[in-house]
Design a protein around this motif. Structure first.
Motif, mmCIF file in Angstrom:
data_model
loop_
_atom_site.group_PDB
_atom_site.id
_atom_site.type_symbol
_atom_site.label_atom_id
_atom_site.label_comp_id
_atom_site.label_asym_id
_atom_site.label_seq_id
_atom_site.Cartn_x
_atom_site.Cartn_y
_atom_site.Cartn_z
ATOM 1 N N LEU A 28 5.119 5.322 2.323
ATOM 2 C CA LEU A 28 6.231 5.690 1.207
ATOM 3 C C LEU A 28 5.921 7.183 0.627
ATOM 4 O O LEU A 28 4.830 7.661 0.585
ATOM 5 N N SER A 29 7.109 8.100 0.499
ATOM 6 C CA SER A 29 6.857 9.219 -0.194
ATOM 7 C C SER A 29 6.399 8.869 -1.596
ATOM 8 O O SER A 29 6.673 7.844 -2.033
ATOM 9 N N LYS A 30 5.896 9.914 -2.190
ATOM 10 C CA LYS A 30 5.199 9.811 -3.509
ATOM 11 C C LYS A 30 6.464 9.456 -4.591
ATOM 12 O O LYS A 30 6.489 8.404 -5.408
ATOM 13 N N LYS A 31 7.413 10.075 -4.432
ATOM 14 C CA LYS A 31 8.793 9.601 -5.368
ATOM 15 C C LYS A 31 9.427 8.163 -5.073
ATOM 16 O O LYS A 31 9.581 7.808 -6.098
ATOM 17 N N LEU A 32 9.417 7.706 -3.774
ATOM 18 C CA LEU A 32 9.833 6.399 -3.327
ATOM 19 C C LEU A 32 9.064 5.408 -3.754
ATOM 20 O O LEU A 32 9.239 4.328 -4.427
ATOM 21 N N ARG A 33 7.554 5.795 -3.593
ATOM 22 C CA ARG A 33 6.552 4.656 -4.097
ATOM 23 C C ARG A 33 6.775 4.553 -5.634
ATOM 24 O O ARG A 33 6.591 3.491 -5.854
ATOM 25 N N ASN A 34 6.935 5.677 -6.377
ATOM 26 C CA ASN A 34 6.950 5.543 -7.703
ATOM 27 C C ASN A 34 8.075 4.676 -8.367
ATOM 28 O O ASN A 34 8.126 3.916 -9.117
ATOM 29 N N LEU A 35 9.257 4.861 -7.514
ATOM 30 C CA LEU A 35 10.646 4.443 -8.014
ATOM 31 C C LEU A 35 10.472 2.643 -7.417
ATOM 32 O O LEU A 35 10.783 1.796 -8.422
ATOM 33 N N VAL A 36 9.802 2.422 -6.346
ATOM 34 C CA VAL A 36 9.840 1.168 -6.203
ATOM 35 C C VAL A 36 8.751 0.122 -6.942
ATOM 36 O O VAL A 36 9.068 -0.867 -7.457
ATOM 37 N N ILE A 37 7.538 0.747 -7.048
ATOM 38 C CA ILE A 37 6.558 0.006 -8.019
ATOM 39 C C ILE A 37 6.965 0.289 -9.418
ATOM 40 O O ILE A 37 6.784 -0.976 -10.178
ATOM 41 N N GLY A 38 7.628 0.982 -9.764
ATOM 42 C CA GLY A 38 8.690 1.040 -11.080
ATOM 43 C C GLY A 38 9.307 0.059 -11.284
ATOM 44 O O GLY A 38 9.497 -0.684 -12.434
ATOM 45 N N ARG A 39 10.286 -0.327 -10.440
ATOM 46 C CA ARG A 39 10.996 -1.568 -10.358
ATOM 47 C C ARG A 39 10.290 -2.923 -10.399
ATOM 48 O O ARG A 39 10.758 -3.813 -11.055
ATOM 49 N N VAL A 40 9.420 -2.725 -9.637
ATOM 50 C CA VAL A 40 8.534 -3.991 -9.644
ATOM 51 C C VAL A 40 7.892 -4.531 -10.912
ATOM 52 O O VAL A 40 8.007 -5.470 -11.381
ATOM 53 N N SER A 68 -4.153 -16.932 -14.559
ATOM 54 C CA SER A 68 -3.847 -17.401 -15.812
ATOM 55 C C SER A 68 -2.323 -17.003 -16.275
ATOM 56 O O SER A 68 -1.783 -17.806 -17.218
ATOM 57 N N GLN A 69 -1.822 -16.006 -15.680
ATOM 58 C CA GLN A 69 -0.649 -15.550 -16.257
ATOM 59 C C GLN A 69 0.401 -15.269 -15.179
ATOM 60 O O GLN A 69 0.443 -13.952 -14.682
ATOM 61 N N PRO A 70 0.598 -15.883 -13.932
ATOM 62 C CA PRO A 70 1.393 -15.470 -12.949
ATOM 63 C C PRO A 70 2.769 -15.478 -13.041
ATOM 64 O O PRO A 70 3.552 -15.951 -14.019
ATOM 65 N N PRO A 71 3.422 -14.479 -12.681
ATOM 66 C CA PRO A 71 5.103 -14.314 -12.493
ATOM 67 C C PRO A 71 5.651 -15.462 -11.974
ATOM 68 O O PRO A 71 4.946 -16.340 -11.403
ATOM 69 N N SER A 72 6.967 -15.850 -12.424
ATOM 70 C CA SER A 72 7.619 -17.061 -12.279
ATOM 71 C C SER A 72 7.977 -16.979 -10.875
ATOM 72 O O SER A 72 8.083 -16.049 -9.983
ATOM 73 N N PRO A 73 8.240 -18.114 -10.114
ATOM 74 C CA PRO A 73 8.604 -18.158 -8.780
ATOM 75 C C PRO A 73 9.911 -17.373 -8.540
ATOM 76 O O PRO A 73 10.120 -16.914 -7.346
ATOM 77 N N SER A 74 10.992 -17.168 -9.286
ATOM 78 C CA SER A 74 11.952 -16.706 -9.199
ATOM 79 C C SER A 74 11.957 -15.255 -8.985
ATOM 80 O O SER A 74 12.414 -14.510 -8.117
ATOM 81 N N ILE A 75 10.900 -14.816 -9.969
ATOM 82 C CA ILE A 75 10.715 -13.117 -9.746
ATOM 83 C C ILE A 75 9.958 -12.801 -8.592
ATOM 84 O O ILE A 75 10.173 -11.888 -7.957
ATOM 85 N N ARG A 76 8.920 -13.680 -8.332
ATOM 86 C CA ARG A 76 8.379 -13.521 -6.934
ATOM 87 C C ARG A 76 9.000 -13.442 -5.940
ATOM 88 O O ARG A 76 9.012 -12.634 -4.834
ATOM 89 N N LYS A 77 10.134 -14.421 -5.678
ATOM 90 C CA LYS A 77 10.800 -14.459 -4.670
ATOM 91 C C LYS A 77 11.824 -13.508 -4.594
ATOM 92 O O LYS A 77 12.169 -12.768 -3.437
ATOM 93 N N HIS A 78 12.268 -12.949 -5.699
ATOM 94 C CA HIS A 78 13.268 -11.888 -5.845
ATOM 95 C C HIS A 78 12.629 -10.533 -5.249
ATOM 96 O O HIS A 78 13.129 -9.759 -4.540
ATOM 97 N N LEU A 79 11.384 -10.335 -5.849
ATOM 98 C CA LEU A 79 10.655 -9.081 -5.486
ATOM 99 C C LEU A 79 10.164 -9.083 -4.100
ATOM 100 O O LEU A 79 10.069 -8.128 -3.225
ATOM 101 N N GLN A 80 9.694 -10.256 -3.418
ATOM 102 C CA GLN A 80 9.415 -10.412 -2.164
ATOM 103 C C GLN A 80 10.604 -10.054 -1.098
ATOM 104 O O GLN A 80 10.327 -9.512 0.049
ATOM 105 N N ASN A 81 11.765 -10.593 -1.470
ATOM 106 C CA ASN A 81 12.898 -10.466 -0.537
ATOM 107 C C ASN A 81 13.370 -8.646 -0.767
ATOM 108 O O ASN A 81 13.976 -8.349 0.484
ATOM 109 N N SER A 82 13.195 -8.404 -1.945
ATOM 110 C CA SER A 82 13.891 -6.883 -2.156
ATOM 111 C C SER A 82 12.992 -5.937 -1.732
ATOM 112 O O SER A 82 13.492 -4.912 -1.191
ATOM 113 N N TYR A 83 11.592 -6.067 -2.059
ATOM 114 C CA TYR A 83 10.851 -5.025 -1.763
ATOM 115 C C TYR A 83 9.495 -5.292 -0.793
ATOM 116 O O TYR A 83 8.748 -4.530 -0.668
ATOM 117 N N GLY A 84 9.460 -6.514 -0.291
ATOM 118 C CA GLY A 84 8.435 -6.948 0.550
ATOM 119 C C GLY A 84 7.296 -7.028 -0.181
ATOM 120 O O GLY A 84 6.014 -6.992 0.365
#
Length: 300
Positions: A28-40, A68-84
């Motif tokens: 990923l370009s630096k700009k795109l990497r920052n955009l994707v990780i920012g959304r995550v 001890s503090q995992p993201p919810s299953p719904s958030i994980r599924k959304h981010l896995q589907n949207s951004y791998g």
């Protein structure tokens, strides 16, 4: 390099559908990497989770979270589907663990003046044997092959250090030696102390059940006219815990002429073995760095 979000999602879809047939060597370009990780991060922080660290590697996003503090299953599924995104559970005590990094510097030298075509990967026996029984076991198993190829194998050094994850570690194998330099204008010579040998810098991080070791090697030796010659390498490797891995190789040539100018060099421990050569011919040498990472402490 991928620069747009549309291209990124298209590549992710292809990678998912054809994962066994297509391998993408892109990042990923630096700009795109920052955009994707920012959304995550934004999605995860909406659940008031702050103990998480994400990074991009190629086209993949890895996020380490505290068990001890995992993201919810719904958030994980959304981010896995949207951004791998690949989520990895991290024991909160893992950063407090100590690890031992053991390094074996193995020298392979060709005694007939020809270039080396034989490496550790071509020999019978496993790399783990180097740490369990030493290089002698490998030599016994390959005695006929080594003799036929006129190759000699020896151990140069066996440094080991205690380290922690994500903390840099520096290993230096060599010595400071006096190098004379001549000023052509004034006709005077000066002596400077310079390091010759091998500098190794490593940093380890957890990748799932394995570890990623990023390393830099700098190899220097005396050259012509008081100069130093050498090489530098920056790379990384995946290392399973407790499993020996060949991390790097350094190949170079020594000659009798260089040694005759610095006769005392052969008397220095380690350096003498590296730089000594037959006065009648060149000798090609290969230094392999084999590492093993071991867990030596209980969680605090």
């Amino acid at each position: 390099m991928i620069a747009s979000l549309h291209e990124y999602k298209y590549i992710l879809r292809l990678n998912k559908e054809w994962k066994d047939k297509i391998h993408f060597e892109v990042r990923l370009s630096k700009k795109l990497r920052n955009l994707v990780i920012g959304r995550v991060y934004h999605a995860i922080l909406s659940e008031f989770i702050d103990d998480i660290a994400c990074r991009a590697e190629g086209i993949k996003i890895f996020c380490h979270y505290s068990e001890s503090q995992p993201p919810s299953p719904s958030i994980r599924k959304h981010l896995q589907n949207s951004y791998g995104v690949k989520f990895i559970s991290l024991n909160r005590n893992i950063k407090s663990k100590n690890y031992r990094l053991r390094l074996k510097l193995i020298q392979i030298e060709k005694l007939d003046g020809e270039e080396i075509s034989l490496g550790l990967d071509r020999l019978s026996g496993s790399l783990d044997e180097l740490f369990n029984s030493g290089v002698e076991g490998i030599i016994r198993k390959n005695k006929l092959l080594l003799s036929r190829r006129q190759v000699k194998i020896s151990t140069l050094a066996e440094p080991q250090s205690i380290m922690r994850l994500n903390s840099p570690l520096a290993i230096q194998v060599g010595s400071q030696i006096p190098i004379k330099t001549k000023n052509d204008l004034a006709g005077l010579s000066t002596t400077e102390w310079k390091f010759v040998g091998l500098n190794i810098k490593v940093i380890a991080e957890r990748i799932g059940d394995n570890f990623k070791i990023k390393y830099t090697t700098e190899f220097s030796r005396p050259g012509e006219g008081g100069s130093l010659t050498g090489s530098k390498e920056i790379s990384s490797a995946i290392v399973p815990l407790g499993k020996a891995v060949e991390l790097f190789q350094i190949t170079f040539q020594t000659s009798g002429e260089n040694n005759s100018r610095l006769p005392w060099l052969s008397k220095i421990p380690l350096l003498g073995k590296i730089f000594e050569s037959n006065s009648k011919q060149a000798i090609y040498k290969n230094i392999s760095g084999v590492v093993i990472l071991e867990d030596v402490s209980e969680p605090i």
